[in-house]
Design a protein around this motif. Structure first.
Motif, mmCIF file in Angstrom:
data_model
loop_
_atom_site.group_PDB
_atom_site.id
_atom_site.type_symbol
_atom_site.label_atom_id
_atom_site.label_comp_id
_atom_site.label_asym_id
_atom_site.label_seq_id
_atom_site.Cartn_x
_atom_site.Cartn_y
_atom_site.Cartn_z
ATOM 1 N N GLU A 1 0.895 -1.483 0.042
ATOM 2 C CA GLU A 1 0.206 -0.026 0.182
ATOM 3 C C GLU A 1 0.822 1.196 0.024
ATOM 4 O O GLU A 1 1.770 1.307 0.976
ATOM 5 N N ALA B 1 -8.781 6.113 -5.404
ATOM 6 C CA ALA B 1 -9.507 5.715 -4.222
ATOM 7 C C ALA B 1 -8.303 4.880 -3.491
ATOM 8 O O ALA B 1 -7.494 4.454 -4.044
ATOM 9 N N PRO B 2 -8.609 4.865 -2.027
ATOM 10 C CA PRO B 2 -7.601 4.352 -1.194
ATOM 11 C C PRO B 2 -7.113 2.703 -1.945
ATOM 12 O O PRO B 2 -5.732 2.203 -1.826
ATOM 13 N N LYS B 3 -7.935 1.873 -2.313
ATOM 14 C CA LYS B 3 -8.054 0.681 -2.540
ATOM 15 C C LYS B 3 -6.832 0.648 -3.974
ATOM 16 O O LYS B 3 -6.095 -0.294 -4.188
ATOM 17 N N ASP B 4 -7.169 1.693 -4.845
ATOM 18 C CA ASP B 4 -6.103 1.643 -5.986
ATOM 19 C C ASP B 4 -4.989 2.013 -5.883
ATOM 20 O O ASP B 4 -3.978 2.351 -6.513
ATOM 21 N N ARG B 5 -4.384 2.432 -4.446
ATOM 22 C CA ARG B 5 -2.939 2.977 -4.179
ATOM 23 C C ARG B 5 -2.323 1.854 -3.759
ATOM 24 O O ARG B 5 -1.050 1.933 -3.606
ATOM 25 N N ASN B 6 -2.683 0.538 -3.911
ATOM 26 C CA ASN B 6 -1.848 -0.812 -3.698
ATOM 27 C C ASN B 6 -1.263 -1.018 -4.942
ATOM 28 O O ASN B 6 -2.072 -1.551 -5.990
ATOM 29 N N ARG C 1 -2.075 -4.532 -6.289
ATOM 30 C CA ARG C 1 -3.233 -4.796 -6.938
ATOM 31 C C ARG C 1 -3.262 -4.312 -8.346
ATOM 32 O O ARG C 1 -3.792 -4.850 -9.553
ATOM 33 N N ARG C 2 -2.517 -3.101 -8.195
ATOM 34 C CA ARG C 2 -2.291 -2.427 -9.794
ATOM 35 C C ARG C 2 -1.281 -3.164 -10.703
ATOM 36 O O ARG C 2 -1.538 -3.349 -11.904
ATOM 37 N N ALA D 1 -6.236 -7.826 5.983
ATOM 38 C CA ALA D 1 -5.901 -7.146 4.944
ATOM 39 C C ALA D 1 -5.141 -7.767 3.993
ATOM 40 O O ALA D 1 -5.105 -7.621 2.654
ATOM 41 N N LEU E 1 -6.034 -9.557 0.244
ATOM 42 C CA LEU E 1 -5.333 -9.150 -0.897
ATOM 43 C C LEU E 1 -4.784 -10.511 -1.771
ATOM 44 O O LEU E 1 -4.969 -10.425 -2.748
ATOM 45 N N GLU F 1 -7.664 -12.099 -3.260
ATOM 46 C CA GLU F 1 -8.254 -11.551 -4.331
ATOM 47 C C GLU F 1 -7.175 -11.533 -5.946
ATOM 48 O O GLU F 1 -7.945 -11.681 -6.680
#
Length: 284
Positions: free
Chosen positions: A126, A145-150, A153-154, A196, A200, A203
């Protein structure tokens, strides 16, 4: 198991505690410092005889459940708990979550770094804090969005799904993805009860066949990435030195992108610095 060192460490941690630290009354007749052995044993949910034998170095290796009870009874810190497990010759039982709060001195450092794009990542990739040059080089994380700061994930799911373009135009996106998988496996080992982290990983395994394939390889030794080349939409190709410093007290990473003086990359980074938003530091 180092029985003598184990016992000595237990004794030193017991003697530093005051009865009131664990909700007990000190009483008028207490002549020894710290907790009594029987008090420590009760708090650890083991017999007094067994606890005494542990301190005297006469007991066999305790189980993970016993060690967890001792850790709680003696109010051990994470570092002390790890040391206790090392002395016992066992792997620690991890129940804590990874930290997301960034040390103020690191935030001040981000602001003072000249011509260096810098960001702080958590153990789960993150992005927690960044300076304006990092926003100019990659993206302004305040706008997503905070989720997309990972970054994990990106890297695997992208801002618009698994078929998105490579991560910020980096030329070694495949190598970075492999690095992410190895680091996340180590993170999961450190924080197996952190929702968390486990969420992750689940996901990414469900959403990315590439991640699932790499995960099944069980690789754990990540090679250092010393340079990185971005294809930036404004300044074009820019190669930077990549240094990652571990902030051990919070299990975070300080990532620094810099360039040698006089290099083409230095000129491109200087231009981004001018186009950026100055020396502001952003924190999630």
């Amino acid at each position: 198991m180092n029985k003598q060192e184990f016992g000595a460490f237990l004794r030193s941690r017991r003697e530093r505690l005051r009865p009131e630290d664990v909700g007990l009354s000190s009483g008028p007749r207490r002549r020894t410092p710290g907790l009594r052995r029987e008090e420590a044993a009760v708090l650890a949910h083991i017999s007094t005889e067994y606890y005494v034998r542990l301190e005297q170095g006469r007991a066999p290796r305790p189980s993970g459940e016993v060690l967890a009870g001792i850790v709680g009874a003696l109010r051990l810190t994470d570092a002390e708990a790890d040391h206790l497990h090392v002395l016992a010759g066992t792997a620690p039982m991890r129940t804590r979550v990874h930290r997301r709060d960034v040390r103020p001195s690191i935030l001040a450092l981000l602001e003072r770094l000249p011509r260096t794009a810098a960001l702080v990542m958590s153990a789960a990739f993150e992005v927690l804090a960044w300076n304006s040059l990092a926003a100019a080089l990659m993206e302004d994380y305040a706008e997503v969005a905070p989720k997309d700061r990972n970054l994990a994930r990106r890297a695997f799911l992208g801002p618009a799904g698994p078929d998105s373009t490579p991560l910020y135009g980096v030329f070694d996106a495949g190598e970075f993805r492999h690095h992410v998988v190895m680091e996340l496996r180590a993170t999961l080992a450190r924080y197996p009860a952190d929702a968390a982290v486990t969420g992750l990983v689940d996901e990414l395994r469900d959403g990315s066949p590439d991640f699932a394939r790499l995960w099944e390889r069980h690789d754990v030794q990540a090679a250092p990435m010393l340079t990185k080349t971005f294809h930036h939409p404004v300044v074009g190709e820019i190669t930077v030195d990549c240094d990652v410093l571990t902030l051990t007290d919070r299990d975070q990473r300080l990532v620094l992108y810099s360039t040698p003086t006089g290099s083409p990359g230095a000129e491109a980074l200087a231009l981004l610095d001018v186009l950026g938003a100055g020396t502001d530091v952003y924190v999630v």
